[in-house]
Motif scaffolding. Structure first.
Motif, PDB file in Angstrom:
ATOM      1  N   GLU A  15       0.800  -1.321   0.006  1.00  0.00           N
ATOM      2  CA  GLU A  15       0.001  -0.091   0.038  1.00  0.00           C
ATOM      3  C   GLU A  15       0.697   1.220   0.013  1.00  0.00           C
ATOM      4  O   GLU A  15       1.953   1.396   0.748  1.00  0.00           O
ATOM      5  CB  GLU A  15      -0.950   0.164   1.402  1.00  0.00           C
ATOM      6  N   THR A  16       0.362   2.192  -0.831  1.00  0.00           N
ATOM      7  CA  THR A  16       1.086   3.608  -0.871  1.00  0.00           C
ATOM      8  C   THR A  16       0.055   4.552  -0.714  1.00  0.00           C
ATOM      9  O   THR A  16      -0.984   4.313  -0.864  1.00  0.00           O
ATOM     10  CB  THR A  16       1.757   3.772  -2.288  1.00  0.00           C
ATOM     11  N   GLU A  17       0.520   5.647  -0.176  1.00  0.00           N
ATOM     12  CA  GLU A  17      -0.535   7.045  -0.166  1.00  0.00           C
ATOM     13  C   GLU A  17       0.207   8.265  -0.825  1.00  0.00           C
ATOM     14  O   GLU A  17       1.210   8.492  -0.701  1.00  0.00           O
ATOM     15  CB  GLU A  17      -0.684   7.246   1.079  1.00  0.00           C
ATOM     16  N   ILE A  18      -0.732   8.827  -1.848  1.00  0.00           N
ATOM     17  CA  ILE A  18      -0.444   9.997  -2.356  1.00  0.00           C
ATOM     18  C   ILE A  18      -1.381  10.856  -2.225  1.00  0.00           C
ATOM     19  O   ILE A  18      -2.552  10.677  -2.727  1.00  0.00           O
ATOM     20  CB  ILE A  18      -0.132   9.487  -4.032  1.00  0.00           C
ATOM     21  N   LYS A  19      -1.127  12.104  -1.633  1.00  0.00           N
ATOM     22  CA  LYS A  19      -2.095  13.296  -1.384  1.00  0.00           C
ATOM     23  C   LYS A  19      -3.507  12.650  -0.818  1.00  0.00           C
ATOM     24  O   LYS A  19      -4.631  12.830  -1.409  1.00  0.00           O
ATOM     25  CB  LYS A  19      -2.396  13.904  -2.925  1.00  0.00           C
ATOM     26  N   LYS A  20      -3.458  11.911   0.121  1.00  0.00           N
ATOM     27  CA  LYS A  20      -4.343  11.549   0.732  1.00  0.00           C
ATOM     28  C   LYS A  20      -5.113  10.186   0.230  1.00  0.00           C
ATOM     29  O   LYS A  20      -6.214   9.700   0.690  1.00  0.00           O
ATOM     30  CB  LYS A  20      -5.311  12.471   1.293  1.00  0.00           C
ATOM     31  N   SER A  21      -4.884   9.902  -1.046  1.00  0.00           N
ATOM     32  CA  SER A  21      -5.396   8.851  -1.795  1.00  0.00           C
ATOM     33  C   SER A  21      -4.644   7.604  -1.624  1.00  0.00           C
ATOM     34  O   SER A  21      -3.427   7.560  -1.414  1.00  0.00           O
ATOM     35  CB  SER A  21      -5.558   8.941  -3.295  1.00  0.00           C
ATOM     36  N   ARG A  22      -5.315   6.487  -1.034  1.00  0.00           N
ATOM     37  CA  ARG A  22      -4.541   5.141  -0.819  1.00  0.00           C
ATOM     38  C   ARG A  22      -4.471   4.428  -2.111  1.00  0.00           C
ATOM     39  O   ARG A  22      -5.513   4.277  -2.811  1.00  0.00           O
ATOM     40  CB  ARG A  22      -5.267   4.538   0.428  1.00  0.00           C
TER      41      ARG A  22
END
Length: 202
Positions: A15-22
């Motif tokens: 899992e990664t998070e980018i600008k609050k999107s998972r």
């Protein structure tokens, strides 16, 4: 002559998070569209509230895959499935499905941001999954009667051969991928059973 190629050793999730999107990326080995469908159904069961479940897969040897497909699942065209497939192709891996599940965090990423996010998610699992070597497989077509289908399925199970398709008409036509070193055994089996076998052009 077909060549051996690497495939995923099993299932892996990152899992990664980018600008609050998972972005939850999954990789799994697949050898048929039924396998792909099974993994996609599992992803939808596991994440019923996800905004997007995007994916791409490649079946067969890298560089000459028997089948490949991708899906953006509502993301702007070309921003999800294609980046995932591109990473798969660059990893030189066959018989592989990558699913990326996105939970939207409220901040739009833009087309370029989405491409980077989905490619990065695919990279995160593909770079960490263990690989095993898939023995080279030759494609053959076998024509037979209805009563011959079950014995052939049993033979395939015993010899690590994969049935890609069964076409039913006046008889049965099976499309099978067979380990190269088992071709002679299959030829002898078909001759003994009175089945018609043809090796497909590579």
């Amino acid at each position: 002559m077909a060549q051996d190629y690497p495939i995923p050793a099993g299932f892996l999730e990152r899992e990664t998070e980018i600008k609050k999107s998972r972005f939850i990326a999954r990789v799994a080995p697949v050898t048929s569209r039924d396998d792909v469908r099974g993994w996609l159904e599992q992803a939808h069961r596991d994440h019923p509230d996800a905004r997007h479940i995007c994916w791409a897969y490649q079946i067969g040897r890298p560089g000459s895959a028997a089948e490949a497909a991708m899906n953006d699942d509502g993301e702007p065209s070309g921003t999800a499935g294609k980046p995932i497939l591109n990473v798969i192709q660059h990893k030189d891996m066959g018989d592989v499905l990558v699913i990326v599940i996105r939970y939207f965090g409220g901040i739009k990423l833009g087309a370029g941001g989405l491409v980077r996010a989905y490619a990065g998610a695919a990279e995160s699992v593909l770079s960490q999954v263990e690989r095993v070597i898939q023995p080279a497989l030759e494609s053959v077509t076998i024509t037979m009667g209805f009563a011959d289908e079950q014995p052939l399925r049993h033979w395939c199970d015993q010899h690590q051969a994969l049935i890609d398709d069964m076409l039913y008409g006046s008889g049965v036509e099976a499309r099978v991928r067979v380990p190269t070193d088992a071709i002679a055994t299959l030829t002898a089996y078909c001759e003994a059973q009175g089945l018609q076998m043809a090796v497909a052009d590579a």
